[in-house]
Every structure is written in structure tokens, then in C-alpha cells.
Enzyme design. Sequence first.
Site, PDB file in Angstrom:
ATOM      1  N   GLU A 193       0.859  -1.188   0.000  1.00 43.45           N
ATOM      2  CA  GLU A 193       0.000   0.000   0.000  1.00 43.45           C
ATOM      3  C   GLU A 193       0.893   1.234   0.000  1.00 43.45           C
ATOM      4  O   GLU A 193       1.912   1.273   0.693  1.00 43.45           O
ATOM      5  CB  GLU A 193      -0.887  -0.026   1.251  1.00 43.45           C
ATOM      6  CG  GLU A 193      -1.714   1.221   1.501  1.00 43.45           C
ATOM      7  CD  GLU A 193      -2.514   1.104   2.800  1.00 43.45           C
ATOM      8  OE1 GLU A 193      -2.855  -0.025   3.213  1.00 43.45           O
ATOM      9  OE2 GLU A 193      -2.786   2.152   3.416  1.00 43.45           O
ATOM     10  N   GLU A 217      -2.953  11.713   3.198  1.00 39.90           N
ATOM     11  CA  GLU A 217      -3.718  11.117   4.286  1.00 39.90           C
ATOM     12  C   GLU A 217      -3.538  11.944   5.557  1.00 39.90           C
ATOM     13  O   GLU A 217      -2.460  12.450   5.845  1.00 39.90           O
ATOM     14  CB  GLU A 217      -3.268   9.678   4.534  1.00 39.90           C
ATOM     15  CG  GLU A 217      -4.143   8.933   5.539  1.00 39.90           C
ATOM     16  CD  GLU A 217      -3.739   7.481   5.716  1.00 39.90           C
ATOM     17  OE1 GLU A 217      -4.606   6.671   6.071  1.00 39.90           O
ATOM     18  OE2 GLU A 217      -2.548   7.160   5.501  1.00 39.90           O
TER      19      GLU A 217
END
Length: 311
Positions: free
Chosen positions: A131, A136
Site C-alpha cells: 500500500e 492522508e
Amino acid sequence: MFRSTLALAGLAAVAHAAYTLRDTYDASNWFSKFTVQSIPDPTGGFVHYLDQADAQSQGLYRITNNQVYIGVDNTSHLDPAGQGRNSVRLQSNPSYTHGLIIGDFPHIPGSACGSWPAFWMLGPNWPNSGEIDIIEGVNDNAQNQMTLHTSPGCTVSVGSGGQTGTSIGDPNCGDGGGNNGCPVVDYIGTSYGTGFDAAGGGIYATEWTSSNIKIWYFQYGQEPADIKSGNPNPAGWGTPAANFGGCAFDNYIKNLQIIFDNTFCGGWAGGVWGQSACAAQNPSCINFVASEPQVYSIAYWLVNSVKVYQQ
């Protein structure tokens, strides 16, 4: 010395293998290239991911002025014991191993207590295919956190040329079974959330090769001319915000799809709620999200394009 440095930089740029455009995601084809994922939130958030028909009928997923809008419900008062706040989660149909991924964002979700937005890439059979988290953050964060998550064994160091961000936590990207990852935080105040939007938007570019994964952030007006011309050459872009090196990435990160989402509370936003300023407004993340819909009027993505180049 100055002339020599410029000459060497020019040679490095020429030596860098050229990137060619593989995929463009924009208003002309967005709905056909992304799948709306109406699934239970893997992070345990207080969220209800809508299907495409409901997301569009509620105005949370649409094309506006040739830009893609991805939002959340910001009007409904909810039962904290009931269904979570309506939102949209998207996953690209194509998958990638290596590439240069350039996202052009006039607006990203603003910094809002309880929210957890992300622009990221995810492989199958997590964490075994890895990932890459590009944008974020949670709650009222003002800084972007860029993180790799892998199976155990991928231990990173700062790659050649350095980074402007700060590595935090464990350099083993498989830390905590992959859940913790190996984060880099960009403390530039315009890199995330409300600060990013107040600066008028910007561009995130991620270069992923066998030896390095690098992430750059450029405010509008500061982006390299070769991005604007469609001939990107990262060799001339200067120091990235994050520069992950030292791992045999091909063994850990592959076949990733692009994801946009915005969840609420859950493992991260809810997990750090008590240590954030948000807890002064309500001791419960879920109760806050359920009772304060107006806070999320700023919790939306506005996308000009995402472009994927490969060598």
C-alpha cells in the site's frame, strides 16, 4: 562550481528514462475508469459507503465544471448507534506496478474533526501486495502523512538525495502486521487539508520504481513546467517530501489500484481522538460525527485529473 552543478543536473535529467502517458482519469472518463465500492469500511469507521446510483442521486459524486467532485453527507443528524455518515469510496479499474502518478487537486477534504480522507494505492491480499498512502490525515491535522504498508521485511531508509519530510515511527513498513507502516510527515502547512485548500490547491506526484518511492507536493504556481506540458521528468524536480529507499520494493509492493475515500473515526481518527483538540468538543468521535454534519461541508475532493505515466 555553479555551472558544473547545473551541467550535472542537466545530464541527470537527460539520463532519466522518459515517461509516457498510460492512463488519464478526468471528467471525460472518470465514471468508467473507477468503481464505486459500497463495502463495509475495512478500518472500522463510522461511515456508510454508498453505491454509485445513491452517491450520484445524493450529489456526493458528480462532475462539476469539468472537475470530479467526491463528497460526504454534510446535512444529516445521525443516530450514533446507527448507520454511519454517507460517503464515497472509489477504486481504479486498472492496477499498476511502478509508475509516475500525478494527481491535480483544486481541493482536498479540509481538516475536520472525525474525518479521515485518503488518496492512496492498494494491492490485493493486503498487506502482501502493499500500500502507498499519498495524501492522508485525520481530525484537525495540518500536515500530510505519506506511508508505505507492507508485509514484514521491507525496512526503509531515506533514499539518495534526501527528503524534506520527517520519517517517524518504525522504518519496517510491515510494523504492526502492516497496520503501522513506515510514515513520513510533511510539516509544510499547505501540504494537507484546510491549509492545502487555502493555498488554492496543488499537485501530488508519486514516482514508484524498483529502488525508490518518492512523493512530491507542489502548490499551484510552483509545479514544474514539464508536468504542465505533459512531459514529466522527476530528475529535475528537486528534493521530494518523502523518499523511501533501502527496500526491495518489487517483493512487497505490486499490482496497486488507486483509491479515494473519506471515512470517519475508525482505527486512526477515532484511535487518536482523545489526544487531539477535537476531544474538547465531544469526548466521543462517533457522537461528534453524528451530531455535527455542517463540519463536513469542507470534506470533499475536487479533482482535475489523475495521470499515470510509465517508463
